[in-house]
Design an enzyme around this catalytic site. Structure first.
Site, mmCIF file in Angstrom:
data_model
loop_
_atom_site.group_PDB
_atom_site.id
_atom_site.type_symbol
_atom_site.label_atom_id
_atom_site.label_comp_id
_atom_site.label_asym_id
_atom_site.label_seq_id
_atom_site.Cartn_x
_atom_site.Cartn_y
_atom_site.Cartn_z
ATOM 1 N N LEU A 1 48.133 34.282 45.729
ATOM 2 C CA LEU A 1 48.849 35.290 44.954
ATOM 3 C C LEU A 1 47.854 36.244 44.305
ATOM 4 C CD1 LEU A 1 51.661 36.187 43.802
ATOM 5 C CD2 LEU A 1 51.060 34.841 41.771
ATOM 6 N N HIS A 2 48.031 37.540 44.552
ATOM 7 C CA HIS A 2 47.133 38.516 43.964
ATOM 8 C C HIS A 2 47.895 39.770 43.551
ATOM 9 C CE1 HIS A 2 47.037 39.050 48.362
ATOM 10 N NE2 HIS A 2 46.916 40.351 48.132
ATOM 11 N N LEU A 3 47.551 40.246 42.381
ATOM 12 C CA LEU A 3 48.152 41.435 41.794
ATOM 13 C C LEU A 3 47.289 42.645 42.113
ATOM 14 C CD1 LEU A 3 50.171 42.790 39.709
ATOM 15 C CD2 LEU A 3 48.472 42.218 37.956
#
Length: 790
Positions: free
Chosen positions: A688-690
């Site tokens: 998960l990466h923003l």
């Protein structure tokens, strides 16, 4: 033609409308479909004056431009002549300006020459003296690429009539209809000859590996079916216990040339049902130049094959050697018979691994290459033969995937569709594999340490077979998607199923992630160290970070747990996605780079800008704007937004706050920037990466439609919105719709449409329109004025 009692009646204007005097006919078809021939046949016996506008000759007999074609067509109409637009016109965007030539007294028709791809390619390859110089070997790749982008015309584009021609007979009928037109007549309006409005667009040449379409039999004398192959082409098979060997018969004629009468056809006509099974042909690893003990090697081959086949049905493994007196083949056959391995799943084959189809009529879509650690052509044996047969394109494609390989590892290289090995043999992938070396004259000599050598050889075969599994699993998922759309009905090749067959796919495995150009970047910064025996896997992920693994660059299917486990970390499970909107994903090696950094950031201090117990921050190595950073979750098992639930809200909020902090820091440096924070619905990379990305999109790495649309359509979920949805509903909405990534290019400010990325970038640089109101009103942007989101 169908759906019209008299579709070729020139007296019928259709719908009671007043007959239009002028006529523009757009020919729609791939190179080799017969567009120029169609024009010439009509003009030779026409009852009205025609002008053929061809971009290949528009500039005084030389290739010109689209505006020149438009000017020439307009001038001809003004002179009272009808016009043929002889261009490919395969995309709506290419047709739009020509359709605008229609007016009150001018009708615009389309004639779609939707002939089989094989016929178009055969014609293009064989022809000489073509006006546009599209002929010979390069033509096949061009036709294939163009057909994959093909969009069938619709009446809604502005056409009065659309005629579909699927065979030579259809073409003759259409020529006859336009021959019979009088000086001011026109054909009845509507769509004629379309098989089914819901039919998928005909794909390129590489989709024709499965079977012969019945219509191909009507498409002309250029098509050669399997029935034309003589019995001499069929391999002789001798049962030996529960395995068998197939020996290629010798041929006197040379079938290697692309221009051979049947060579191009032979590549695309399916053979027996047996040939539809996903097949890996592989040589014995390390037993030739690396001088590994044959008894030990044969034990490892049979054990590895047995383990793999116990997991999968509807696949086939074939051990290949040039000599029918090969000792390794004899040993393997004997030991495979003792293990009762089914002969339809594993057998030996005597022949050239690069000519299994042309000289043996044996279809194999994946072959293995016993390579060297530099992944270079040369030397002798299988490695030299495969590089020579595949041409320069294999070396180029390999360099894009990896620069070195350590013993016990393998790497998948999708074979470019222009490669002779792909065109002639139907091979879609080459898997380079490196085994242990017992030859003191070669690198990485193990000094006869067979304990270590056997381990490395077992690892090599396991890696090879797992990479093969990753290929057919990907094709299985793609076929499943098509099946759910009612296009095909294939069966699952996983253990416990029966039947065969998934379509051969040369392009889909390359496009499984949607960062097409970025995922092929070379690995930099991980030097090869043979002494340390570090297993390096070098494909790049979409954000450009290299990584290393300890075994293989694919995921294993764990049938006991029904979960995916990483072959590099057998104890680590990858969660299945239970959300109905998002299908379960497997993560190939190139997609693991961010995951590796997030779990071990201390080993990547050169790229990590901030580190905490919950997240790390780093620059996107291939940024799509002036400022583009990633905030990575460090929580294992949280791969993408669909994995996030209410218990993860504190983490998401901390990631959001970190993104805000970095946006504000950048604003202190350049107050003109505006930032947006969000997630991709279906990311190309695991973990998960923003994304914290400035809205200028001024970057050389923003190269294609998928790059743009991944940040400027519903595919991009704003961080603040996702947090609110999870607080309210427990999950965030994600949209797994690849069509979003294929939408036309529109400015994110004024929503104007643009034909390509350079034009879009040029417009954006000068566009002064405000950003979308839903972003402004909901506070989803970070600027010097607001410095807040949500």
């Amino acid at each position: 033609m169908e759906n019209d009692p008299n579709p070729h009646d020139p007296s019928s204007a259709g719908g009671g409308e007043e007959a239009k005097k002028g006529l523009v006919v757009l020919l729609v078809g791939a190179p080799g479909s017969g567009k120029s021939t169609f024009c010439n046949d009509v003009m030779a016996a026409a009852r009205r004056p025609w002008v053929r506008v061809c971009q290949d000759t528009i500039a005084n007999g030389k290739q010109g431009t689209k505006p020149q074609c438009l000017m020439s067509a307009a001038a001809a109409l003004k002179d009272g002549k009808s016009v043929f637009i002889d261009r490919c016109n395969l995309e709506q965007e290419q047709r739009a300006d020509f359709v605008k030539l229609g007016e009150a007294q001018v009708a615009v028709d389309a004639v779609v020459l939707d002939l089989p791809a094989r016929l178009c390619i055969s014609r293009s390859v064989k022809r000489t003296g073509h006006e546009g110089k599209l002929q010979g070997g390069k033509a096949a790749a061009v036709v294939n690429r163009m057909l994959q982008k093909k969009e069938l015309p619709k009446l809604s584009e502005g056409f009065s009539r659309i005629t579909f021609c699927h065979s030579e007979n259809d073409v003759k009928e259409a020529v006859k209809a336009y021959n019979n037109l009088g000086p001011s007549g026109n054909l009845s309006a509507g769509v004629f000859g379309q098989k089914n409005k819901d039919d998928k667009v005909q794909l390129g040449i590489m989709r024709f590996l499965k079977k012969v379409d019945k219509q191909d039999q009507d498409a002309g004398k250029d098509i050669t079916s399997d029935q034309n192959l003589t019995q001499a082409n069929v391999p002789r098979q001798d049962s030996i216990g529960n395995t068998f060997t197939a020996e290629l018969e010798n041929k006197t004629e040379d079938q290697g040339s692309l221009n051979d009468e049947n060579s191009s056809d032979r590549s695309f006509v399916g053979g027996s049902s047996c040939n539809d099974v996903h097949t890996l042909a592989f040589p014995s690893i390390s037993t030739s130049d690396f001088q590994f003990d044959l008894e030990k090697a044969s034990d490892i081959i049979v054990d590895s094959v047995s383990d793999f086949l116990n997991k999968f049905d509807s696949v086939r493994l074939v051990l290949v050697d040039l000599s029918d007196k090969s000792k390794i083949l004899s040993l393997v056959r004997k030991k495979a018979a003792q293990k009762n391995i089914e002969s339809n799943k594993f057998f030996t084959f005597v022949g050239d691994i690069t000519q299994l189809y042309t000289k043996g009529n044996f279809r194999c879509n994946v072959i293995a290459n016993a390579t060297n650690w530099r992944l270079k052509p040369g030397g002798g044996g299988v490695n030299a033969a495969i590089y020579r047969a595949a041409g320069d394109s294999l070396e180029i494609a390999t360099k894009e995937r990896a620069e070195t390989l350590s013993p016990g590892n393998s790497v998948v290289v999708p074979l470019p569709s222009s490669s002779p090995l792909h065109l002639r043999e139907g091979v879609t992938h080459v898997i380079h594999v490196l085994g242990p070396n017992m030859n003191p004259q070669r690198p990485n000599y193990l000094k006869n340490d067979y304990v270590e050598g056997c381990k490395i050889l077992h690892d090599a075969y396991s890696s090879l077979f797992e990479n093969f599994a990753s290929i057919f699993k990907c094709q299985m998922r793609n076929e499943s998607k098509r099946s759910s759309s009612g296009i095909s009905n294939s069966q699952n090749p996983l253990k416990g199923t029966t039947g065969t067959c998934f379509s051969h796919s040369d392009q889909k495995i390359k496009r499984e992630g949607w960062y097409d150009s970025e995922r092929n970047k070379k690995c930099k910064g991980f030097p090869f160290n043979a002494a340390a025996k570090e297993k390096i896997s070098t494909p790049h992920g979409g954000h450009g970070y290299a990584h290393s693994e300890t075994h293989s660059d694919v995921l294993n299917w764990d049938e006991n747990s029904s979960n995916l486990t990483s072959s590099s970390n057998p104890g680590l499970e990858v969660k299945e996605k239970n959300c109905a909107e998002v299908s379960k994903r497997t993560w190939n090696a190139w997609a693991q780079a961010l995951h590796v950094i997030a779990l071990n950031p201390e080993k990547h201090k050169d790229v990590v800008m901030e580190m905490s117990d919950d997240f790390v921050v780093l620059n996107d190595l291939y940024p799509k704007a002036k400022k583009h950073v990633l905030v990575l979750s460090r929580l294992h098992g949280l791969d993408c937004l669909v994995d996030v639930h209410k218990e993860h809200l504190p983490l998401l909020k901390r990631m959001h706050s970190a993104g805000l902090k970095w946006a504000k820091m950048f604003l202190c440096e350049d107050s003109s920037l505006i930032f947006r924070l969000g997630y991709h619905s279906v990311p190309s990379m695991r973990q998960l990466h923003l994304h914290v990305i400035s809205q200028d999109f001024d970057s050389a790495h923003l190269k294609n439609k998928k790059h743009w649309n991944s940040f400027n359509t519903l595919f991009f979920r704003d961080s603040a919105d996702a947090i609110k949805e999870i607080e309210k509903h427990g999950v965030a909405t994600v949209i797994e719709d690849e069509s979003l990534l294929k939408m036309e290019l529109r400015c994110h400010r004024c929503r104007s449409a643009h034909p390509n990325i350079p034009r879009l970038k040029s417009h954006i640089a000068n566009c002064k329109a405000p950003l979308p109101t839903h972003l402004l009103h909901n506070g989803l942007l970070v600027s010097a004025a607001s410095k807040s989101v949500g």
